[in-house]
Scaffold this motif. Structure first.
Motif, PDB file in Angstrom:
ATOM      1  N   TYR A 107       0.837  -1.192   0.000  1.00 50.36           N
ATOM      2  CA  TYR A 107       0.000   0.000   0.000  1.00 50.36           C
ATOM      3  C   TYR A 107       0.875   1.246   0.000  1.00 50.36           C
ATOM      4  O   TYR A 107       0.435   2.332   0.410  1.00 50.36           O
ATOM      5  CB  TYR A 107      -0.920  -0.001   1.223  1.00 50.36           C
ATOM      6  CG  TYR A 107      -2.354   0.396   0.911  1.00 50.36           C
ATOM      7  CD1 TYR A 107      -2.688   1.085  -0.256  1.00 50.36           C
ATOM      8  CD2 TYR A 107      -3.377   0.081   1.794  1.00 50.36           C
ATOM      9  CE1 TYR A 107      -3.996   1.434  -0.529  1.00 50.36           C
ATOM     10  CE2 TYR A 107      -4.698   0.430   1.528  1.00 50.36           C
ATOM     11  CZ  TYR A 107      -4.989   1.112   0.361  1.00 50.36           C
ATOM     12  OH  TYR A 107      -6.295   1.469   0.084  1.00 50.36           O
ATOM     13  N   ASP A 108       2.108   1.095  -0.446  1.00 50.33           N
ATOM     14  CA  ASP A 108       3.051   2.211  -0.525  1.00 50.33           C
ATOM     15  C   ASP A 108       2.723   3.028  -1.771  1.00 50.33           C
ATOM     16  O   ASP A 108       2.881   2.556  -2.901  1.00 50.33           O
ATOM     17  CB  ASP A 108       4.483   1.668  -0.592  1.00 50.33           C
ATOM     18  CG  ASP A 108       5.528   2.771  -0.596  1.00 50.33           C
ATOM     19  OD1 ASP A 108       5.175   3.957  -0.784  1.00 50.33           O
ATOM     20  OD2 ASP A 108       6.721   2.441  -0.423  1.00 50.33           O
ATOM     21  N   PHE A 109       2.293   4.280  -1.588  1.00 56.27           N
ATOM     22  CA  PHE A 109       1.852   5.088  -2.707  1.00 56.27           C
ATOM     23  C   PHE A 109       3.006   5.708  -3.489  1.00 56.27           C
ATOM     24  O   PHE A 109       2.784   6.484  -4.413  1.00 56.27           O
ATOM     25  CB  PHE A 109       0.860   6.150  -2.238  1.00 56.27           C
ATOM     26  CG  PHE A 109      -0.505   5.597  -1.996  1.00 56.27           C
ATOM     27  CD1 PHE A 109      -1.467   5.617  -2.978  1.00 56.27           C
ATOM     28  CD2 PHE A 109      -0.814   5.002  -0.791  1.00 56.27           C
ATOM     29  CE1 PHE A 109      -2.730   5.082  -2.774  1.00 56.27           C
ATOM     30  CE2 PHE A 109      -2.068   4.466  -0.555  1.00 56.27           C
ATOM     31  CZ  PHE A 109      -3.026   4.506  -1.561  1.00 56.27           C
ATOM     32  N   ASP A 110       4.236   5.373  -3.123  1.00 50.95           N
ATOM     33  CA  ASP A 110       5.372   5.711  -3.972  1.00 50.95           C
ATOM     34  C   ASP A 110       5.570   4.657  -5.058  1.00 50.95           C
ATOM     35  O   ASP A 110       6.419   4.821  -5.933  1.00 50.95           O
ATOM     36  CB  ASP A 110       6.657   5.838  -3.141  1.00 50.95           C
ATOM     37  CG  ASP A 110       6.651   7.084  -2.273  1.00 50.95           C
ATOM     38  OD1 ASP A 110       5.952   8.050  -2.647  1.00 50.95           O
ATOM     39  OD2 ASP A 110       7.331   7.106  -1.233  1.00 50.95           O
ATOM     40  N   VAL A 111       4.836   3.560  -4.998  1.00 51.22           N
ATOM     41  CA  VAL A 111       4.897   2.483  -5.983  1.00 51.22           C
ATOM     42  C   VAL A 111       3.770   2.677  -6.988  1.00 51.22           C
ATOM     43  O   VAL A 111       2.594   2.744  -6.612  1.00 51.22           O
ATOM     44  CB  VAL A 111       4.783   1.106  -5.298  1.00 51.22           C
ATOM     45  CG1 VAL A 111       4.798  -0.015  -6.327  1.00 51.22           C
ATOM     46  CG2 VAL A 111       5.924   0.919  -4.290  1.00 51.22           C
ATOM     47  N   ALA A 112       4.126   2.771  -8.263  1.00 55.11           N
ATOM     48  CA  ALA A 112       3.134   3.097  -9.300  1.00 55.11           C
ATOM     49  C   ALA A 112       2.010   2.070  -9.347  1.00 55.11           C
ATOM     50  O   ALA A 112       0.840   2.438  -9.519  1.00 55.11           O
ATOM     51  CB  ALA A 112       3.816   3.203 -10.662  1.00 55.11           C
ATOM     52  N   ALA A 113       2.324   0.771  -9.208  1.00 52.73           N
ATOM     53  CA  ALA A 113       1.289  -0.259  -9.286  1.00 52.73           C
ATOM     54  C   ALA A 113       0.263  -0.087  -8.174  1.00 52.73           C
ATOM     55  O   ALA A 113      -0.946  -0.226  -8.396  1.00 52.73           O
ATOM     56  CB  ALA A 113       1.923  -1.641  -9.221  1.00 52.73           C
TER      57      ALA A 113
END
Length: 212
Positions: A107-113
């Motif tokens: 759920y890391d919003f720095d990850v595009a997916a």
């Protein structure tokens, strides 16, 4: 004549939450079919989100603007996104077999997916599985090795609800963002200064102040 390696076909037959799991993960079920016995298979998978493979309503376009820009630019900005890469070791089989590949989710919003999957309100996620690897087989009693053809791939449409239910299970009613330490210190000071009980209260007070 050089040996002819077995032909291998791969289909994605389903997806489910990986259980048990300390961290969120999905398990995709692959069906493998070979026209000769396989002694072993090392299967590398690149999993991509084929973003151009579905439609988006106005709400989804607003939520995905950080990834693809304003709607007017989507014709040139909408592109495939890398989700993850995995390596799976498949034991010997003859004919066909089923093997899972486990995909960690964040759920890391720095990850595009993660940003893309969170932005979809409903429907399906068009996925493309690109396979490479080495298969081992016997030819006249001798062990041989061959690379999978470069065009070995499979498509799968995953219900958005599968990912959202997984996130709800591991992060009920919450989401995660990463802050620089200086930003965190300023937010913490704001929380203490205004005697706010929790982090939600601190962020809400700033949003209300800014009119957000």
């Amino acid at each position: 004549m050089p040996p002819t390696s077995p032909a291998l076909r791969i289909e994605v037959r389903g997806v489910e939450a990986a259980e048990p799991a300390v961290a969120p993960a999905l398990r995709f079920l692959l069906h493998l079919d070979a026209d000769a016995p396989i002694r072993a298979l090392t299967l590398a998978t690149q999993l991509r989100i084929d973003a151009v493979g579905r439609g988006y309503d106005e709400h989804a376009r607003e939520r995905l603007a950080e990834l693809f820009g304003p709607p007017a630019t989507w014709g040139r900005n909408l592109a495939s996104l890398l989700w993850t890469q995995t390596v799976t070791h498949v034991p010997a089989f003859a004919g066909s077999t089923t093997t899972p590949i486990t995909v960690p989710c964040t759920y890391d919003f720095d990850v595009a997916a993660a940003k893309y999957l969170h932005g979809l309100p409903d429907g399906e996620v068009p996925l493309r599985f690109l396979f490479t690897g080495t298969l081992f087989y016997l030819d006249e009693g001798r062990l041989q090795a061959a690379h999978l053809p470069w065009d070995t791939e499979a498509d799968f449409r995953m219900p958005v609800s599968v990912w959202k239910e997984l996130m709800d299970r591991h992060f009920p009613r919450t989401a995660w963002i990463r802050l620089e330490r200086d930003t965190f210190d300023r937010l913490y000071a704001h929380r203490v200064r205004h005697t706010l009980l929790g982090w939600d209260d601190a962020v809400r007070s700033l949003l209300e102040t800014s009119g957000g």
